[in-house]
Design an enzyme around this catalytic site. Structure first.
Site, PDB file in Angstrom:
ATOM      1  CG  LEU A 129      -2.012  -1.171   1.476  1.00 20.96           C
ATOM      2  CD1 LEU A 129      -2.770  -1.109   2.506  1.00 20.96           C
ATOM      3  CD2 LEU A 129      -2.889  -0.846   0.120  1.00 20.96           C
ATOM      4  CG  ASP A 130       0.096   4.459  -2.462  1.00 18.24           C
ATOM      5  OD1 ASP A 130       0.790   3.847  -3.324  1.00 18.24           O
ATOM      6  OD2 ASP A 130      -0.870   4.972  -3.166  1.00 18.24           O
ATOM      7  NE  ARG A 131       5.952   8.296   5.046  1.00 15.34           N
ATOM      8  CZ  ARG A 131       6.780   7.730   5.607  1.00 15.34           C
ATOM      9  NH1 ARG A 131       7.255   6.599   4.996  1.00 15.34           N
ATOM     10  NH2 ARG A 131       7.033   8.427   6.984  1.00 15.34           N
ATOM     11  CG  ASP A 132       1.002   9.314   3.770  1.00 17.01           C
ATOM     12  OD1 ASP A 132       1.255   9.040   4.726  1.00 17.01           O
ATOM     13  OD2 ASP A 132       1.319  10.349   3.219  1.00 17.01           O
ATOM     14  CB  THR A 133      -2.942   3.802   1.252  1.00 16.69           C
ATOM     15  OG1 THR A 133      -3.038   4.720   0.159  1.00 16.69           O
ATOM     16  CG2 THR A 133      -4.315   2.774   1.081  1.00 16.69           C
TER      17      THR A 133
END
Length: 307
Positions: A139-143
């Site tokens: 997952l993306d860093r802020d997901t």
């Protein structure tokens, strides 16, 4: 497939459907072991048939017991780091973690100690397990939300195959800008790199195929937002973010793709994970409650909504 863990050994009871396969065929076709893995299992004598070391061309029969030395300690190069993790599911083969925001899925260098993979390595060490950990997706860093980890290379191969065959289903929840008129829809637009921005992706005719399905859960007209769920037929970088931006409904908080800074991050959360367990063949369904404080998403019965 009936199985049992005894110490370092995994015991598999051979069903009728695998009768007639050689041990080597069973490893390559059923367990999806690589040639390198098969070679190591052979050389290190980590496989027995009915408690005996036998040639790998020996044919399996129904009710045979195949023993695989799978659970011994396996040192790795992941630096363990203490983190307060939320474990959603765990057994001897794999685990699912509820990823918080502001953390990468995996290290970006051998010295990196701040990723979720480092935290999971520490968590397992507390239980006396040192494993060749692998994240199956990211997952993306802020997901935030569900991430699946394999505890063994052999299990990782099987899960990787499920992922390629789109048999690992991930359902996301998202808050998007604007009040969405349609109840559901599909975005089928190819995604490629943005030449003018190193980390951005964009809709591109020469990009990779990308398909996102979405359903409206709730309109929030007073906030000019809509709560939706999303599922993917493909797994491109930033896929949901790019696709929703392309229909003029960017994720709330996603400043990289045109969203207003309503939150400290993009409002995207992997809330549900479904897959067939590679060993037990059980259907596993895991739900991840959003962890944000203060909360980004409305307080809902997510299991009921996403079932």
């Amino acid at each position: 497939m009936l199985f049992e863990k005894k110490g370092d050994w995994l015991l598999l009871k051979i069903p009728l459907q695998w009768e007639g396969l050689s041990i080597e065929e069973f490893f390559s076709r059923v367990l999806l072991a690589s040639k390198k893995q098969i070679h190591l299992f052979k050389m290190e004598k980590k496989v027995q048939l009915n408690n005996q070391n036998v040639p790998w061309n020996s044919l399996l029969k129904q009710e045979d017991i195949l023993k695989i030395k799978l659970f011994q300690q396996q040192p790795n190069d992941i630096i363990p780091t203490y983190m307060d993790l939320t474990i959603l599911y765990e057994d001897d083969f794999l685990l699912v973690v509820n990823k918080p925001d502001s953390i990468d899925t995996h290290p970006h260098s051998s010295e990196d100690t701040s990723s979720l993979l480092n935290g999971v390595a520490y968590y397992l060490l507390l239980s006396g397990e040192e494993r060749q950990l692998k994240h199956i997706h990211r997952l993306d860093r802020d997901t935030t939300g569900c991430i699946l980890f394999a505890k063994h290379d052999l299990v990782a191969n099987m899960l990787d195959s499920l992922l390629r065959e789109r048999k690992i289903k991930r359902t996301y929840i998202a808050l998007i800008e604007g009040v969405l008129s349609q109840k559901s829809g599909t975005i089928n637009k190819p995604i490629g790199k943005d030449r003018h921005h190193g980390s951005r992706r964009r809709i591109s005719e020469t990009g990779q195929q990308a398909i996102t399905h979405f359903k409206r859960i709730k309109r929030l007209p007073s906030e000019e937002l809509t709560l939706i769920s999303c599922s993917l037929d493909t797994g491109r970088t930033h896929q949901i973010r790019v696709h929703l931006s392309s229909i003029k409904h960017p994720l709330a908080g996603d400043s990289l793709y045109g969203g207003k800074p309503l939150f400290h991050r993009q409002a995207l959360h992997a809330a549900k994970l479904q897959f067939t367990h590679p060993i037990s063949q059980e259907q596993i369904t895991v739900f991840a409650p959003p962890l944000d404080t203060p909360p980004i998403f409305p307080d809902e019965d997510w299991e009921a909504i996403l079932n």
